[in-house]
Design an enzyme around this catalytic site. Sequence first.
Site, PDB file in Angstrom:
ATOM      1  CE  LYS A  54     -16.089  -0.261  44.734  1.00  0.00           C
ATOM      2  NZ  LYS A  54     -16.750   1.041  44.775  1.00  0.00           N
TER       3      LYS A  54
ATOM      4  CE  LYS B 293      -8.323   5.858  48.023  1.00  0.00           C
ATOM      5  NZ  LYS B 293      -9.550   5.444  47.329  1.00  0.00           N
TER       6      LYS B 293
ATOM      7  CE  LYS C  62     -12.640  11.978  42.807  1.00  0.00           C
ATOM      8  NZ  LYS C  62     -12.017  10.704  43.131  1.00  0.00           N
TER       9      LYS C  62
ATOM     10  CG  ASP D 198      -8.804   1.488  39.852  1.00  0.00           C
ATOM     11  OD1 ASP D 198      -8.515   0.343  39.465  1.00  0.00           O
ATOM     12  OD2 ASP D 198      -9.789   2.131  39.475  1.00  0.00           O
TER      13      ASP D 198
END
Length: 272
Positions: A9, A14, A40, A125
């Site tokens: 998630k 991560k 990001k 995601d």
Amino acid sequence: MKQIALYGKGGIGKSTTSANLSAALGESGLDILQIGCDPKHDSTRMLMHGEWIPTVLDLVRERGDAGIAVDEVVFRGYAGVRCVEAGGPEPGIGCAGRGIIATFQLLERLGALDGDVIVYDVLGDVVCGGFAMPMREGYAEEVYLVTSGELMALYAANNIAKAITRLSARSRKKCALAGVICNSKNMEGEEDLVREFASMINSEMVACIPRSRTVTLSELNRQTVIEYAPESEQAEVYRRLARTVVENDRTSIPTPLTIDELEDLARRFVQV
Ligand code: SF4
């Protein structure tokens, strides 16, 4: 060469786990390539001492991929780890996998998709059209699910387990579950819950990473824990994970849970 991918998630940790794992693997003398794929583009930032490296997708967008050289996309970070950011569109838009596909193609053409271990840090995601790409294309041979004991994190991990099951049945390429990593939120009963979840989906919990202030301090200093606090217990946790990943030869095809099973499991372990 091992090709591993960490999925989980958004916001589960991560990138922190991947960067510290890569740092620990690099420190042990292995040649490591870490590829982040996330709008990001901060997967490799702590390995690069806070530097934002250019993303493959941005370069390809600006110049086309013909004239791009290796040293414009592959950057050496701590412990010699080679860092690549696939990049992506503006947050919330999604790129349907273009980021990661462009990166695979470019690195292959440049002969840079190599090393002892390739670590893929991919946004897990399901709204990201590209999230299954490394599995589907046979790059993510061993998948590690990163989760905490929170229901939404387990839910995402279970969804990724479903994708592995589906893709391993369809694809001729190898793609299997190599283990579950508990990135703890310090909830009561969390470790047992994640261990049980791993076993119920036909896998194993390979590490439990405690929540630690050392991680926050390291990141404030723009370093991995391995570099900032090499003697700390937290650094040892990441080194143990690195040894496990190198030695791990048990992979499995997961047996994902139904939503009811998942909720029953969470209820059994979490005090309400
Ligand atoms: S493949 Fe997914 S995670 Fe990667 S840049 Fe595209 S939308 Fe983002």
